[in-house]
Write an enzyme that holds these catalytic residues in place. Sequence first.
Site, PDB file in Angstrom:
ATOM      1  N   GLU A  69      -6.894  41.271 -39.779  1.00  0.00           N
ATOM      2  CA  GLU A  69      -5.753  42.147 -39.484  1.00  0.00           C
ATOM      3  C   GLU A  69      -4.394  41.437 -39.502  1.00  0.00           C
ATOM      4  OE1 GLU A  69      -6.812  44.067 -35.792  1.00  0.00           O
ATOM      5  OE2 GLU A  69      -8.541  45.062 -36.681  1.00  0.00           O
ATOM      6  N   GLU A 123     -16.851  47.392 -41.317  1.00  0.00           N
ATOM      7  CA  GLU A 123     -16.936  47.948 -39.960  1.00  0.00           C
ATOM      8  C   GLU A 123     -17.025  49.469 -40.035  1.00  0.00           C
ATOM      9  OE1 GLU A 123     -13.889  46.329 -37.384  1.00  0.00           O
ATOM     10  OE2 GLU A 123     -14.060  44.336 -38.284  1.00  0.00           O
TER      11      GLU A 123
HETATM   12  C1  XIL Z   1     -13.998  46.162 -31.201  1.00  0.00           C
HETATM   13  C2  XIL Z   1     -15.331  46.183 -30.461  1.00  0.00           C
HETATM   14  O1  XIL Z   1     -16.195  47.079 -31.107  1.00  0.00           O
HETATM   15  C3  XIL Z   1     -15.130  46.599 -29.014  1.00  0.00           C
HETATM   16  O2  XIL Z   1     -16.337  46.476 -28.285  1.00  0.00           O
HETATM   17  C4  XIL Z   1     -14.039  45.741 -28.358  1.00  0.00           C
HETATM   18  O3  XIL Z   1     -13.786  46.204 -27.054  1.00  0.00           O
HETATM   19  C5  XIL Z   1     -12.767  45.774 -29.186  1.00  0.00           C
HETATM   20  O4  XIL Z   1     -13.046  45.376 -30.521  1.00  0.00           O
HETATM   21  N1  XIL Z   1     -11.489  45.833 -35.630  1.00  0.00           N
HETATM   22  C6  XIL Z   1     -12.251  44.698 -35.498  1.00  0.00           C
HETATM   23  C7  XIL Z   1     -13.326  44.656 -34.475  1.00  0.00           C
HETATM   24  O5  XIL Z   1     -12.120  43.774 -36.318  1.00  0.00           O
HETATM   25  O6  XIL Z   1     -13.510  43.364 -33.964  1.00  0.00           O
HETATM   26  C8  XIL Z   1     -13.042  45.619 -33.337  1.00  0.00           C
HETATM   27  O7  XIL Z   1     -14.191  45.616 -32.496  1.00  0.00           O
HETATM   28  C9  XIL Z   1     -12.755  46.995 -33.888  1.00  0.00           C
HETATM   29  C10 XIL Z   1     -11.533  46.979 -34.772  1.00  0.00           C
END
Ligand code: XIL
Length: 374
Positions: free
Chosen positions: A162, A267
């Site tokens: 990000e 994701e």
């Molecule tokens: C999220 C997790 O799923 C949660 O459990 C945590 O509280 C916050 O982070 N982008 C990413 C991930 O790269 O690491 C994030 O994961 C979601 C958004």
Amino acid sequence: MRKLNFYYSLMLLAVGVMAASCSAPQEKEKTLKEAFDGKFLMGCAINVEQSSGRDVVGDSLIALHFNSIVAENCMKCEKIHPEENVYFWDDADRFVQFGEAHNMFIVGHCLIWHSQCAPWFFVDEKGGLVSAEVLKQRMKDHISTIVGRYKGRIKGWDVVNEAIMDDGSYRDTYFYQILGEEFIPFAFQCAHEADPDAELYLNDYSMAKPGKREAYVKLIGQLKEKGIRLDAIGIQAHAGMDYPDLQEMEQSIQAFIATGTDVMFTELDINALPNVFEDGHENAAVEERFEYEQRMNPYVEGMTEEAQRLWDSRVDGMLGLALKYHEHFRRVCVWGLCDQQSWLNDWPMPGRTNYPLLFDRNYQLKPVMKKYVK
Ligand code: XIL
């Protein structure tokens, strides 16, 4: 104690049988990893309940259906490196052991990210921001210690997560403020030195936005010019009922592929609930949060048929893109196993009942997936 162990074993057996019955593909059905075999790896983000073996049903499902895993949280800086010179390895070690036990392609997430980064990382002993030199040393220590520990075992790393805003500008993080654009190639160099065989990735959300697309195409070019190893672009693919625009997403996929770089959905989840961001933007910024509002939680008892149809079509749309471009798609990874475990029940608004994943609250593969596994 022995008696307790006996009953515990019986319970595990019962849970195992239950898992096998709900996870076992129906007659002639394939598993997800078989369904997409030869196209792309099928990945799942796993939580510590799962990597530690406490979610017995979930574990058997993950082992059955997926051939890749990524750690949902336990390798993020605040967890694995909470203080300078203090590393917490237990959860990450178990995560890697789980993947090895099931012969999976193990992905590390993530090395350099402004979010869930331990606060000490940017601060000197007087409480001010560290110098560029100190930050580089800290980044190098962090990356080489973690990547080095799992050298040869973790096969790919989200090196920088990000880094870019939707309009294409650099995100104004401490990494950027202190080091400028250089923090990205530097992070990649450190990771490559620590494990020259590991695949290295950039990862980000809202990749369908034109500004972000262009910025990443430019960044890929700059990294290539410098001779930096970059194996694939991770498109997070946190999607919703009306975003991303699939044509825009396809354009991004095409643009990344045109640079000679592979792509992945890293994701994938599809938010079934109303978008709480006013401008409807395709956000996954974990630091943005809202107070609970009932009207934003319409499907507590289950989705309507209409909503379900739309959700299903969104799954097909996203998987359709991965299949269309499968020659350049390394992996499709879902961000969690089943609906009740998804972070989207609590982000960006706590306490909602969401349905973003491929398995439902009873650990059943959703009907929309049946055509892929038949
Ligand atoms: C999220 C997790 O799923 C949660 O459990 C945590 O509280 C916050 O982070 N982008 C990413 C991930 O790269 O690491 C994030 O994961 C979601 C958004």
